[in-house]
Design an enzyme around this catalytic site. Structure first.
Site, PDB file in Angstrom:
ATOM      1  N   MET A  25      11.081   5.602  -4.893  1.00  0.00           N
ATOM      2  CA  MET A  25      12.319   5.674  -5.673  1.00  0.00           C
ATOM      3  C   MET A  25      12.334   6.949  -6.525  1.00  0.00           C
ATOM      4  O   MET A  25      13.059   7.036  -7.518  1.00  0.00           O
ATOM      5  CB  MET A  25      12.457   4.435  -6.563  1.00  0.00           C
ATOM      6  CG  MET A  25      12.621   3.169  -5.721  1.00  0.00           C
ATOM      7  SD  MET A  25      13.520   1.870  -6.555  1.00  0.00           S
ATOM      8  CE  MET A  25      12.447   1.556  -7.925  1.00  0.00           C
ATOM      9  N   LEU A  83       8.562  11.325  -8.946  1.00  0.00           N
ATOM     10  CA  LEU A  83       7.264  11.293  -8.253  1.00  0.00           C
ATOM     11  C   LEU A  83       6.115  11.702  -9.169  1.00  0.00           C
ATOM     12  O   LEU A  83       6.274  12.551 -10.048  1.00  0.00           O
ATOM     13  CB  LEU A  83       7.328  12.201  -7.022  1.00  0.00           C
ATOM     14  CG  LEU A  83       8.409  11.818  -6.013  1.00  0.00           C
ATOM     15  CD1 LEU A  83       8.467  12.827  -4.869  1.00  0.00           C
ATOM     16  CD2 LEU A  83       8.180  10.414  -5.448  1.00  0.00           C
ATOM     17  N   HIS A  84       4.974  11.068  -8.940  1.00  0.00           N
ATOM     18  CA  HIS A  84       3.781  11.320  -9.750  1.00  0.00           C
ATOM     19  C   HIS A  84       2.548  11.239  -8.852  1.00  0.00           C
ATOM     20  O   HIS A  84       2.676  11.037  -7.631  1.00  0.00           O
ATOM     21  CB  HIS A  84       3.705  10.306 -10.894  1.00  0.00           C
ATOM     22  CG  HIS A  84       3.864   8.885 -10.447  1.00  0.00           C
ATOM     23  ND1 HIS A  84       2.927   8.232  -9.670  1.00  0.00           N
ATOM     24  CD2 HIS A  84       4.875   7.990 -10.632  1.00  0.00           C
ATOM     25  CE1 HIS A  84       3.325   6.999  -9.420  1.00  0.00           C
ATOM     26  NE2 HIS A  84       4.519   6.824  -9.974  1.00  0.00           N
ATOM     27  N   HIS A 107       2.228   8.475  -6.181  1.00  0.00           N
ATOM     28  CA  HIS A 107       2.942   8.764  -4.931  1.00  0.00           C
ATOM     29  C   HIS A 107       2.163   9.821  -4.133  1.00  0.00           C
ATOM     30  O   HIS A 107       2.105   9.774  -2.901  1.00  0.00           O
ATOM     31  CB  HIS A 107       4.347   9.316  -5.221  1.00  0.00           C
ATOM     32  CG  HIS A 107       5.250   8.378  -5.954  1.00  0.00           C
ATOM     33  ND1 HIS A 107       5.679   8.610  -7.235  1.00  0.00           N
ATOM     34  CD2 HIS A 107       5.820   7.195  -5.586  1.00  0.00           C
ATOM     35  CE1 HIS A 107       6.479   7.632  -7.627  1.00  0.00           C
ATOM     36  NE2 HIS A 107       6.582   6.747  -6.649  1.00  0.00           N
ATOM     37  N   GLY A 127       1.551   1.271  -2.089  1.00  0.00           N
ATOM     38  CA  GLY A 127       0.487   1.281  -3.080  1.00  0.00           C
ATOM     39  C   GLY A 127       0.078  -0.123  -3.512  1.00  0.00           C
ATOM     40  O   GLY A 127       0.910  -1.027  -3.609  1.00  0.00           O
ATOM     41  N   ASP A 173       1.683  -2.101  -6.696  1.00  0.00           N
ATOM     42  CA  ASP A 173       2.676  -3.184  -6.583  1.00  0.00           C
ATOM     43  C   ASP A 173       2.136  -4.183  -5.561  1.00  0.00           C
ATOM     44  O   ASP A 173       2.592  -4.238  -4.419  1.00  0.00           O
ATOM     45  CB  ASP A 173       4.016  -2.598  -6.142  1.00  0.00           C
ATOM     46  CG  ASP A 173       4.497  -1.548  -7.115  1.00  0.00           C
ATOM     47  OD1 ASP A 173       5.046  -1.912  -8.156  1.00  0.00           O
ATOM     48  OD2 ASP A 173       4.287  -0.347  -6.851  1.00  0.00           O
ATOM     49  N   GLN A 209       4.344  -6.894  -3.951  1.00  0.00           N
ATOM     50  CA  GLN A 209       5.258  -6.212  -3.026  1.00  0.00           C
ATOM     51  C   GLN A 209       4.535  -5.895  -1.719  1.00  0.00           C
ATOM     52  O   GLN A 209       5.060  -6.135  -0.622  1.00  0.00           O
ATOM     53  CB  GLN A 209       5.779  -4.929  -3.686  1.00  0.00           C
ATOM     54  CG  GLN A 209       6.513  -3.999  -2.732  1.00  0.00           C
ATOM     55  CD  GLN A 209       7.113  -2.804  -3.440  1.00  0.00           C
ATOM     56  OE1 GLN A 209       8.172  -2.917  -4.037  1.00  0.00           O
ATOM     57  NE2 GLN A 209       6.465  -1.664  -3.363  1.00  0.00           N
TER      58      GLN A 209
END
Ligand code: AMP
Length: 276
Positions: A30, A33-34, A37, A146, A149, A152
């Site tokens: 979403m 970005l960091h 990600h 990842g 989450d 998820q």
């Protein structure tokens, strides 16, 4: 790096990749970005000929308009981030490109009514609805998610088993900063003071985990978790509990569990899960 906004243009590149027998890795995000990600992108680059990143802030997975509107967005920086990380293709569609006017929302039926699903009603319906769209458009060989989450990840694993058997899901461990907190787009919304408080909370949680007997069963560990969390200065909390790694149940030993939590700092909801 290619930046593509419409499906038909994307399809022509995908066809070219397929004709050359390139393997494709897909990293849905979403944006904002960091380094978390970045880990997914690195893994995909390592595994595949081509890496596609999508940036799409999916309104259908937000519980409130306010949360959706205030979700961090930083286009220019995201383009630089992807380019610096040698992403081959950035797919950044509009909502109209992805959804029909009367889009049917899929119902998630796995790992329901616990953890985030209990507190963010319909959130995972929105997640699988958008992934259903993306998986059928991008048709990659592998897709990267990842452990940050974790619920998820488990839900998507099931969804892929049920509907996208050709797709391989790859999970990537949570990337943390030097102080131990997980990188997250939502951290951008925290003040310096809130970050400091969060770091200090995280360190107490780490110490609490170290103090636990590994032979405890998960229910005993959850009693200890209750005693620990009431002592902390938390503004608001959705959950703080151990669950089994494999099926997110309360069965088994603490050594086969993770500690899951969702807390609030001001209006910002922060989630994490820690291996015991
Ligand atoms: P998001 O943009 O928040 O939807 O996240 C996109 C993907 O990046 C999801 O699969 C997340 O689980 C993953 N992700 C987010 N933060 C981290 C992190 N700190 N470490 C590893 N993966 C992450």
């Amino acid at each position: 790096m290619l930046i593509i906004k419409d499906i038909s243009n994307l399809q022509s590149y995908l066809t070219a990749y397929q004709n050359r027998k390139y393997s494709i890795g897909f990293v849905p995000t979403m944006g904002a970005l960091h380094k978390g990600h970045g880990e997914l992108i690195k893994k995909s680059k390592n595994d595949n000929h081509k890496t596609i990143v999508s940036i799409f802030v999916n309104e259908k997975q937000f519980n409130s308009k306010e949360d959706f509107n205030s979700y961090p967005r930083n286009k220019g920086l995201d383009y630089d981030f992807c380019s610096d990380n040698d992403v081959d293709l950035l797919f950044e569609p509009s909502s109209e490109e992805i959804y029909n006017k009367d889009e049917t929302i899929l119902k998630n039926t796995n790992y329901n009514n616990i953890l985030c699903d209990k507190y963010r009603k319909g959130h995972f319906d929105g997640v699988i609805t958008v992934l259903n769209k993306f998986f059928s458009i991008v048709k990659s060989d592998k897709v990267y998610f990842g452990e940050k989450d974790f619920q998820q990840l488990k839900i998507i694993e099931k969804f892929i088993q049920e509907k996208y058997k050709f797709l391989e899901i790859v999970s990537v461990p949570t990337k943390r900063n030097e102080e131990g907190i997980a990188y997250s787009s939502r951290n951008e919304k925290l003040s310096k003071k809130q970050i400091q408080d969060f770091v200090s909370f995280h360190q107490k949680v780490e110490n609490f985990l170290k103090s636990l007997e590994k032979s405890f069963d998960i229910n005993t560990a959850n009693q200890k978790a209750k005693d620990f969390i009431v002592e902390q200065d938390i503004e608001e909390l959705d959950y703080f509990e151990f669950r089994n790694n494999n099926d997110l149940s309360f069965n088994g030993r603490v050594s086969e569990s993770r500690l899951f939590y969702a807390i609030y700092k001001g209006k910002v909801r922060l989630i994490d899960n820690l291996k015991v």
